[in-house]
Write an enzyme that holds these catalytic residues in place. Structure first.
Site, PDB file in Angstrom:
ATOM      1  CE  LYS A  88      41.392  12.387  21.125  1.00  0.00           C
ATOM      2  NZ  LYS A  88      40.921  11.681  22.469  1.00  0.00           N
ATOM      3  CG  HIS A 106      48.931  -0.204   9.252  1.00  0.00           C
ATOM      4  ND1 HIS A 106      47.912  -0.266  10.193  1.00  0.00           N
ATOM      5  CD2 HIS A 106      48.827  -1.474   8.814  1.00  0.00           C
ATOM      6  CE1 HIS A 106      47.300  -1.290  10.793  1.00  0.00           C
ATOM      7  NE2 HIS A 106      47.945  -2.060   9.764  1.00  0.00           N
TER       8      HIS A 106
END
Ligand code: GRF
Length: 203
Positions: A88, A106
């Site tokens: 989110k 990431h």
């Protein structure tokens, strides 16, 4: 000691890597809260077995999301946030309250292969389609854009000719599990300096 809130949405292998680094003394921190975007995240089951406090944000959105997040963070006494596969967007009030103290991991070398839609296998498929010879992991500070904040640490892995998105993901994940605790250690030691949109690492 860092009082960490870890935000998750899925299996939580990076959460477990952070926990392992704390347990073996590589990272001076305590996980005070695991916040999940979904009730059924596997990470929550693991937390229950470890007695780590958890909360779920399933069904919470809009203004409520911001209020609920802040209230969980406050009651847990969290001093910083790690996004470990959290799906989110972080509301701007939370970003502002925790500026320089929210890290994201990431599974590629940002600023390539990041942004909207670049999550899970999509990232590794895009890397393979581009034909690049290296990929890797990035830990960065979080601002209001997906995958755009100042970079803290990066590490490369080779991309092999016979890689599938699964084999590449596994090679990158191994690096993630080392990189995230390292970045958190730098934060815990007060060695990350944010200046002019860039992160400098103090000696
Ligand atoms: C990791 O690849 C991370 O880089 C990305 O989401 C994945 C989460 O995996 N942001 P896990 O839940 O930590 O196993």
């Amino acid at each position: 000691m860092l009082k960490l809130a870890v935000f998750v949405s899925g299996r939580g292998s990076n959460l477990r890597a952070v926990h392992a680094a704390i347990e073996d003394g590589r990272l001076d921190a305590r996980i005070v809260l695991v916040l999940s975007s979904r009730d059924d995240a596997a990470a929550l089951t693991w937390c229950a077995a470890q007695n780590i406090p958890t909360a779920s944000l399933q069904g919470v959105s809009g203004q409520d999301l911001e209020r609920t997040m802040l209230s969980h963070l406050e009651s847990a006494g969290a001093g910083c946030i790690v996004l470990a596969g959290f799906m989110k967007r972080i509301p701007s009030a939370v970003v502002q309250r925790f500026t320089g103290r929210i890290l994201n991991i990431h599974p590629a070398l940002l600023p390539s292969f990041g942004g909207k839609g670049m999550y899970g296998h999509h990232v590794h498929e895009a890397v393979l389609a581009a034909g690049v010879r290296v990929s890797g992991a990035t830990v960065h500070m979080v601002d209001e854009e997906y995958d755009r904040g100042p970079i803290v640490l990066q590490r490369c892995v080779p991309v092999m000719d016979d890689d599938s998105s699964e084999t590449l993901a596994a090679r990158v994940l191994e690096v993630e599990h080392a990189l995230l605790p390292e970045a958190l250690s730098l934060l815990a030691e007060g060695r990350l300096e944010l200046r002019g949109g860039r992160v400098y690492i103090k000696k």
